[in-house]
Design an enzyme around this catalytic site. Structure first.
Site, mmCIF file in Angstrom:
data_model
loop_
_atom_site.group_PDB
_atom_site.id
_atom_site.type_symbol
_atom_site.label_atom_id
_atom_site.label_comp_id
_atom_site.label_asym_id
_atom_site.label_seq_id
_atom_site.Cartn_x
_atom_site.Cartn_y
_atom_site.Cartn_z
ATOM 1 C CD GLN A 113 -4.242 -29.961 -72.440
ATOM 2 O OE1 GLN A 113 -3.853 -30.916 -73.095
ATOM 3 N NE2 GLN A 113 -5.536 -29.653 -72.304
ATOM 4 C CG HIS A 127 -2.943 4.388 -78.115
ATOM 5 N ND1 HIS A 127 -2.671 3.556 -77.062
ATOM 6 C CD2 HIS A 127 -2.856 5.654 -77.632
ATOM 7 C CE1 HIS A 127 -2.439 4.276 -75.982
ATOM 8 N NE2 HIS A 127 -2.547 5.561 -76.304
ATOM 9 C CE1 TYR A 171 -6.795 -26.915 -73.737
ATOM 10 C CE2 TYR A 171 -4.576 -26.091 -74.106
ATOM 11 C CZ TYR A 171 -5.627 -26.931 -74.454
ATOM 12 O OH TYR A 171 -5.495 -27.780 -75.516
#
Length: 136
Positions: free
Chosen positions: A132, A65, A128
């Site tokens: 807009q 990882h 968000y």
């Protein structure tokens, strides 16, 4: 604003990936000594190729990882090619007995897992964007 922003000549970005890849056949060949060599090698490759690996761990002696941050000019496929290609070759050079545990001389499985990571949640971004469209 995020303190993780990276400033380049023509852009500002924060591009992060969670990257995972496995040993061929999930063989448990990444011993403590090999793991340390692999981690050092990954840091060296990142520095030479222009990206950063802020965290790297081996799981169950058979997969890796990494938390990778990269500039926009480097694609994730290029980064994976660097990491898997160079580490595979160098691990075989440093630990030749490793070939005995794997057939066909390949250390890594052909596939990998990647996920983009950001400091803002998906839900926040969706809100968000929705906001807009209603701004005018």
């Amino acid at each position: 604003m995020s303190k993780n922003l990276v400033h380049y000549r023509t852009c500002v970005c924060n591009i992060n990936y969670h990257l995972v890849w496995c040993v061929k056949y999930r063989r448990k060949v990444l011993t403590a000594e090999r793991e340390q060599y692999l981690k050092d090698l990954i840091q060296q490759i990142a520095e030479e190729k222009g990206f950063t690996v802020s965290n790297c761990e081996v799981g169950n002696c058979d997969h890796v990882h990494c938390f990778v941050s990269a500039p926009p000019k480097l694609s994730i496929t290029t980064i994976v090619k660097y990491l898997k290609g160079i580490t595979g070759r160098k691990l075989f050079e440093q630990f030749p007995e490793l070939r005995n545990d794997l057939r066909k001389g390949q250390l890594w499985n052909h596939s990998y897992y990647v996920e983009t990571i950001g400091h803002i949640s998906e839900e926040t971004i969706k809100k968000y964007i929705d906001h807009q469209s209603k701004a005018y």
